[in-house]
Enzyme design. Sequence first.
Site, short mmCIF file in Angstrom:
data_model
loop_
_atom_site.label_atom_id
_atom_site.label_comp_id
_atom_site.label_asym_id
_atom_site.label_seq_id
_atom_site.Cartn_x
_atom_site.Cartn_y
_atom_site.Cartn_z
N SER A 267 60.29 -15.62 -47.26
CA SER A 267 59.90 -17.03 -47.44
C SER A 267 58.51 -17.09 -48.04
O SER A 267 57.73 -16.15 -47.91
CB SER A 267 59.87 -17.75 -46.09
OG SER A 267 58.69 -17.41 -45.38
N ASP A 268 58.18 -18.20 -48.71
CA ASP A 268 56.77 -18.39 -49.02
C ASP A 268 56.08 -18.72 -47.69
O ASP A 268 56.71 -19.09 -46.71
CB ASP A 268 56.56 -19.50 -50.06
CG ASP A 268 55.18 -19.37 -50.72
OD1 ASP A 268 54.31 -18.63 -50.18
OD2 ASP A 268 54.94 -20.01 -51.76
N TRP A 269 54.77 -18.56 -47.69
CA TRP A 269 54.02 -18.66 -46.42
C TRP A 269 54.03 -20.11 -45.92
O TRP A 269 53.36 -20.99 -46.47
CB TRP A 269 52.60 -18.15 -46.64
CG TRP A 269 52.44 -16.68 -46.36
CD1 TRP A 269 51.50 -16.11 -45.55
CD2 TRP A 269 53.22 -15.57 -46.85
NE1 TRP A 269 51.67 -14.73 -45.51
CE2 TRP A 269 52.72 -14.38 -46.29
CE3 TRP A 269 54.34 -15.46 -47.68
CZ2 TRP A 269 53.25 -13.12 -46.54
CZ3 TRP A 269 54.89 -14.21 -47.93
CH2 TRP A 269 54.34 -13.06 -47.37
N GLY A 270 54.82 -20.34 -44.91
CA GLY A 270 54.95 -21.70 -44.41
C GLY A 270 56.09 -22.44 -45.07
O GLY A 270 56.20 -23.66 -44.94
N GLY A 271 56.97 -21.73 -45.75
CA GLY A 271 58.05 -22.38 -46.50
C GLY A 271 59.33 -22.58 -45.71
O GLY A 271 60.31 -23.08 -46.23
#
Length: 743
Positions: A267-271
């Site tokens: 995932s993207d960071w916080g996605g």
Amino acid sequence: MKMKKTLLLLCIILSGSISWMNAQNEKPIYLDENKPIEERVEDALSRMTLEEKVALCHAQSKFSSAGVPSLGIPENWATDGPHGIRPEVMWDEWEQAEWTNDSCIAFPALTCLAATWNPEMSLLYGKSIGEEARYRNKNILLGPGVNIYRTPLNGRNFEYMGEDPFLTSQIVVPYIQGVQSNGVAACVKHYALNNQEIDRHTVNVNVDDRTLYEIYLPAFKAAVQEGKAWAIMGAYNRYKEQWACHNDYLLNKILRDEWNFDGVVVSDWGGVNNTKEAIYHGLDMEFGSWTDGLSEGASNAYDNYYLSKPFLRLLQSGEVDVEEVNKKARNILRLAFRTTMDKNRPWGSFATQAHGDAGRKIAEEGIVLLQNNNNLLPIDLTKTKKILVVGENAIKAMTVGGGSSSLKAKYEVSPLDGLKARIGNQAEVIYARGYVGDASGEYNGVVSGQDLSESRSADELIAEAVNLAKGVDVVVFIGGLNKSDFQDSEGNDRKSYDLPYSQDKVITELSKANKNLVVVNISGNAVAMPWTKAVPAIVQSWYNGSESGNALASILVGDANPSGKLPFSFPVRLTDIGAHSFDTECYPGVDKEVTYKEGIFVGYRWLDKEKIKPLFPFGHGLSYTTFKYGKVSVDKSNMGATDKLTVSVSVTNTGNRAGSEIVQLYIKDMKSSLPRPEKELKGFDKVSLKAGETKTVSITIDKSALSFFDPVKHEWVVEEGDFEAIIGASASDIKGKASFKFQ
Ligand code: BGC
């Protein structure tokens, strides 16, 4: 008889203990390097508890996730990417950990790499940055970025490779291969449709299937199928009202089912935003989530990640089948066997001269000479006594800032220092600030250490520069954008297409004071240049990392002959570009919905369709020598479905120094059932020629170069009929054409 029996007994005991000893010494399958990876994965999986499997699927710190301690499988350590290895951060904070051994070589931004149009430079880049990652014990490099350049306002375009899906696809593949040759996974990002920073965490992208497949997906597909990327990062935005990090269509249907991706989806960071979707919609590893009920950075927050305890509870209760975690664990174990568990992988190297040299070479090949009236460049040091350098970007450190690609570089040679070092006592080099942009230089605790504070007014700074300009042989203005918020930086888009900090005024005043004016624009985006008629020489440079000043100096004095070409168009004005030709629904979106109304007509495809002349076209770039193109020919006039076709043209270096030319092949479909772009890039070759030398450039295509994506059939199709092979030195500078039929 008794004797025989005793012997027999002894033999039985002996063979038993030998086979017992063998069993003890035998490696478990997962540790046996001679066994196929899939067998090792299944074996490791069969030895793991449910908790161990779930632990693989989410972060344990800002950049790491658990391995399998009971099996000796190491943790995964990721790092940004894509231009150098990010400094170590605290376990649970974005602030840097203040290590003293993590200052890297900063490589040129990916816009520069794309501007080389040279797959060999991309391989060199990937190999070098991969070595740096490996030395720092990272097994996932968060890059490269291949989102298509849709608007010059996108704050992250400098991390990407321009507006054309074919060019991006050609450049991304060797980068990945170079990185992965070090046993480090390239994590291609941000999949998909992350083409703006405004509302990036919430915006839903509406784009038709044809545009998705023809423009926004090809580079990701090439990364997966040709580059064999071991990891891919989901994007923050939404698509079809689902988050891209857990998106059934993008991840399950396209990435896994159509492209057969066997790597890890990170995932993207916080996605990540939802446990059930994260479970079922194709995500494997969750990083950077803010968690429910706990503030950012709370030490046990990782347990509350969507794919942590909430996932475990669903598995334990039987609501979610164990096969769901097995699927993810298999992908993550496969990553381990390809990286940390590969005992043959090299050891890497860090912050070496060789990496600095690689960065410099790439930068020298990527800097673009946009305009060179009266052959003002290269600066003739035999006739030049005094040079004035003006502009903040001549002195400002650019490796710090810009968001997640911010670096702590071992060194960074500024343009002014690079020029001074190269020119030595051959001429006097003086400096005037000219304008103040952003005097700060700090990102997550990394400081540039420069004091750029200035107390004089804007008028005083211009007056100083103009006065000095009157008394020198050449003026070199070095400005552009920087890595501050609302410039070329993550998290926000630019607010305007114009150069910031009243630079247009400084340039205009300088052009009145001295006719020998060179403007160097350092940016990752096109900018408005209302002064092109008044400025004889214009150079497009990039965020070129540690060696930026040395590379620029080589170009300006002519040690290196410019050979870069633009990976994106420079429109005269913003509204000349497709994304800005409609209303705000088209950019930046309304009520968290953005609709790509220009469809497939991105970049030069739009300019061609609307017959709009750009300021500088896609593919444009001059040299200190000149090239003459011969007649374009094709090796057959009828191309069949299984045929290949070769387009040839001779190119002669008609100047008096060696140089390289990028020959571009565009294909035009003369008649089609669906609207098609006027022409599309389908091949290119960078050819180096000595003075006077002629070479024939041959570019071979197959039917994929003629095809378009039929959204009804959901497949690539070629229609029979007439096509043109168009050879250009840029998208606007067409050198010749040859016709052929597809039958
Ligand atoms: C960025 C990614 C980056 C990640 C980790 C995110 O905000 O979008 O590109 O790799 O942070 O730093």
